[in-house]
Design a protein around this motif. Structure first.
Motif, PDB file in Angstrom:
ATOM      1  N   GLY B 154      37.464  43.611  36.759  1.00 52.22           N
ATOM      2  CA  GLY B 154      38.085  42.608  37.629  1.00 52.22           C
ATOM      3  C   GLY B 154      39.408  42.105  37.074  1.00 52.22           C
ATOM      4  N   GLN B 155      39.472  41.966  35.745  1.00 55.06           N
ATOM      5  CA  GLN B 155      40.716  41.502  35.127  1.00 55.06           C
ATOM      6  C   GLN B 155      41.806  42.559  35.253  1.00 55.06           C
ATOM      7  OE1 GLN B 155      39.021  40.704  31.327  1.00 55.06           O
ATOM      8  NE2 GLN B 155      38.777  38.520  31.710  1.00 55.06           N
ATOM      9  N   ARG B 158      43.202  42.426  38.739  1.00 58.45           N
ATOM     10  CA  ARG B 158      44.141  41.329  38.956  1.00 58.45           C
ATOM     11  C   ARG B 158      45.461  41.567  38.216  1.00 58.45           C
ATOM     12  NH1 ARG B 158      41.229  36.269  37.434  1.00 58.45           N
ATOM     13  NH2 ARG B 158      39.624  37.632  36.577  1.00 58.45           N
ATOM     14  N   THR B 178      38.852  47.447  45.112  1.00 62.68           N
ATOM     15  CA  THR B 178      37.598  46.890  44.595  1.00 62.68           C
ATOM     16  C   THR B 178      36.694  47.956  43.980  1.00 62.68           C
ATOM     17  OG1 THR B 178      36.636  47.078  46.788  1.00 62.68           O
ATOM     18  CG2 THR B 178      37.571  44.948  46.194  1.00 62.68           C
ATOM     19  N   VAL B 181      34.953  46.853  40.625  1.00 59.03           N
ATOM     20  CA  VAL B 181      34.686  45.431  40.554  1.00 59.03           C
ATOM     21  C   VAL B 181      33.285  45.157  41.089  1.00 59.03           C
ATOM     22  CG1 VAL B 181      35.520  43.186  41.290  1.00 59.03           C
ATOM     23  CG2 VAL B 181      37.127  45.039  40.949  1.00 59.03           C
ATOM     24  N   ARG B 185      32.498  39.478  42.360  1.00 60.02           N
ATOM     25  CA  ARG B 185      33.944  39.320  42.236  1.00 60.02           C
ATOM     26  C   ARG B 185      34.670  39.723  43.509  1.00 60.02           C
ATOM     27  NH1 ARG B 185      36.214  36.477  38.031  1.00 60.02           N
ATOM     28  NH2 ARG B 185      34.717  36.527  36.324  1.00 60.02           N
ATOM     29  N   GLU B 186      34.017  40.551  44.295  1.00 63.68           N
ATOM     30  CA  GLU B 186      34.658  41.105  45.470  1.00 63.68           C
ATOM     31  C   GLU B 186      35.025  40.010  46.479  1.00 63.68           C
ATOM     32  OE1 GLU B 186      33.701  45.102  47.977  1.00 63.68           O
ATOM     33  OE2 GLU B 186      32.442  44.668  46.244  1.00 63.68           O
ATOM     34  N   GLU B 188      35.533  36.877  45.887  1.00 64.42           N
ATOM     35  CA  GLU B 188      36.619  36.127  45.287  1.00 64.42           C
ATOM     36  C   GLU B 188      37.953  36.840  45.517  1.00 64.42           C
ATOM     37  OE1 GLU B 188      37.190  35.319  40.740  1.00 64.42           O
ATOM     38  OE2 GLU B 188      35.184  34.684  41.355  1.00 64.42           O
ATOM     39  N   PHE B 189      37.905  38.164  45.344  1.00 67.30           N
ATOM     40  CA  PHE B 189      39.102  38.970  45.472  1.00 67.30           C
ATOM     41  C   PHE B 189      39.647  38.949  46.910  1.00 67.30           C
ATOM     42  CE2 PHE B 189      40.739  43.205  46.659  1.00 67.30           C
ATOM     43  CZ  PHE B 189      41.921  43.163  45.945  1.00 67.30           C
TER      44      PHE B 189
END
Lengths: 296, 266
Positions: B154-155, B158, B178, B181, B185-186, B188-189
């Protein structure tokens, strides 16, 4: 070893050998890092071997046509640059043939070299010593040439550090940003060609690839930035060439081969050490990231 | 964020950002894409979906000018793709990158500041400021000097978006963002993308239509041909009715078949 240190003060040829090893390390560390991260080891190997063609033709012209100023190393530089541009051009224009062209240049260059050496009258054993390196026969002239190449390679590498980094990491993205990635690719291959020629005086055509890649690979396991990797690779190369020279001197072993065996041992040690060290650190950091992430 | 182009050229709502007319493309054999015509206007939030090998990646490469169409014309901001792409922030698939490359987060982001005319020996203060700002926007300010290889999926994602945003693009183009990920987290993304979509056109490739359809405004189905629908035509309810509750199991071959579209338009 003690013998080596004592003779170092006494014999100029030994000081030249050590100096050429250390000078070559600078270029080797920088360009080796690019070669390893950009994954063009096979191309570097092809360029290295086809250099024999340049050496052979230059010596033939020197002896048969009396072009006295044509040092075989000039022939080597021309052959290496030609090979670099040709391979680069093929890999940009006709990627599907890249593999074939790399192998063809590899073998044809050597064949041409052998033919010209065969047709050159007189004693040419020293040319064949380029195959396995002749660090103890380095002349003052060689030394100046290596120093000159060093300056060119370091200057170009540092000047274009950011675009090189971007193209090595993600060529497609760099291309989309408008970076002329193809020009940088050819430039990188030319730098590789010059470095290969420079390293041939240290370990010879056949072993050059190991010296270009192993120190960079060792450095890569411990580096978080590309320029850290370059400095570490240069220091590693310096230690390996000096160590190889010192270890081979007493028992009268070939210095090039000794250096490469030393590099292999160091690489193995680095990989194993990293695994052991990395695992311990991951267990120590059990509160944070899962071990899998730490190791990956 | 600093402008990398004439501010007057910024995309206005309704402006045509991507324009394909009768585009066909073939590698060396049967066409991968055939007679594709569609338009993406400024401020649209479009998802490109379709089965694997259905032509999604080819479509992206055509739009970016990395491939040339066999037939038809492509315009990016009204220009040929090779020119218009300087206004695009592109995020490649993570799988395309070498994870072990020795590079730090900020170094990756600053690659987005490279342009055609500039080979910075050192990045300028403005570049560094833009890099720091893009990282802060992605919540990565603290990880600036971390090695890229030490980040989580995820980092990394981003970081790559920060790299795409650092050039102040008018179009954000994301290829399978994604893929590495986890599901938590998805959401959120996608919420992050939704916020970004207020001032920027976003096109993203995914094979996960159900999840994304809550956020995007239109969907382009790619399977040799391309059909674009507003998301209102493809509601979550409809997907649930069609495919049951597990929207991740969606079968694009059905959705992108002509009958499927005839059905959804009726």
């Amino acid at each position: 070893m003690v013998q080596f240190l004592m003779d170092l003060g006494q014999f100029g040829f030994l000081r030249n050998a050590l100096a050429v090893g250390l000078l070559a390390s600078v270029a080797c560390g920088i360009v080796g890092t690019y070669v390893v991260t950009r994954r063009i080891t096979a191309i570097a190997g092809s360029i290295a071997h086809c250099v024999l063609g340049g050496l052979g033709v230059a010596r033939w012209l020197q002896t048969v046509h009396h072009l006295e100023g044509l040092h075989p190393l000039y022939g080597a530089v021309i052959a290496a640059l030609l090979a670099a541009v040709l391979i680069g051009w093929v890999s940009i224009r006709a990627k599907q043939h890249e593999d074939t062209v790399i192998s063809a240049i590899w073998a044809i260059g050597m064949a041409v070299g052998i033919l010209f050496i065969f047709k050159t009258p007189g004693y040419n054993e020293d040319l064949l010593s380029y195959l396995f390196g002749n660090i103890l026969m380095v002349t003052d002239e060689d030394l100046w040439m290596v120093a000159g190449l060093d300056v060119v390679i370091v200057a170009v590498s540092l000047l274009f550090y950011h675009p090189f980094l971007a193209t090595c990491f993600d060529e497609e993205f760099a291309r989309l940003r408008g970076v002329p990635v193809e020009r940088y690719y050819i430039l990188l291959l030319c730098l590789t060609a010059l470095t290969v020629v420079l390293l041939i005086t240290v370990v010879g055509i056949i072993l050059v690839i190991a010296l270009l890649t192993l120190p960079a690979a060792i450095a890569g396991t411990f580096s978080r930035k590309l320029w850290h990797m370059m400095i570490l690779a240069a220091l590693t190369t310096a230690a390996l060439t000096a160590g190889g020279l010192a270890l081979s001197y007493g028992p009268d072993l070939p210095a090039g081969a000794t250096t490469i065996v030393l590099a292999g041992v160091a690489y193995l040690a680095a990989v194993l050490g990293k695994r052991l060290f990395g695992r311990r650190r991951a267990i120590g950091a059990s509160g944070g990231c899962p071990p899998g992430e730490e190791l990956s | 964020m600093q402008d990398t182009h004439d501010p007057g050229a910024a995309a206005v709502p309704g402006e045509s950002v991507i324009d394909l007319k009768g585009v066909s493309f073939a590698y060396d054999g049967p066409p991968v894409l055939e007679d594709v015509t569609f338009q993406v206007r400024a401020r649209d939030f479009l998802s490109i979906v379709g089965p694997n090998a259905g032509g999604k990646t080819t479509l992206i490469k055509l739009i970016l000018g990395l491939l040339q169409p066999t037939r038809g014309s492509i315009r990016l901001f009204g220009e040929p793709p090779a020119k218009g792409r300087r206004r695009v922030g592109y995020m490649p698939q993570q799988a395309a990158l070498s994870i072990h490359f020795p590079v730090t987060v900020i170094e990756v982001v600053l690659m987005g500041r490279l342009t055609a005319g500039r080979n910075p020996v050192f990045y300028r203060r403005a570049d560094r400021a833009a890099g720091a700002e893009a990282l802060a926007r992605m919540g990565l300010a603290d990880l600036k000097d971390r090695p890229f290889s030490a980040l989580s999926g995820g980092q990394r994602q981003r970081t790559l978006i920060a790299r795409a945003l650092v050039s102040a693009p008018d179009l954000l183009l994301l290829d399978e963002p994604t893929a590495n990920v986890d599901a938590a987290r998805e959401t959120e993304f996608y919420e992050l993308l939704e916020r970004l979509s207020a001032d920027i056109t976003i096109v993203l490739v995914t094979h996960d239509l159900g999840f994304v359809s809550r956020y995007v405004r239109s969907v382009a189905c790619v399977n040799r041909r391309v059909l674009v629908h507003p998301t209102s035509d493809i509601t979550g309810e409809m997907i649930n009715q069609l495919y049951g509750s597990d929207v991740r199991m969606i079968r694009h071959d059905h959705r992108c078949a002509p009958e499927g579209h005839a059905w959804s338009n009726s």
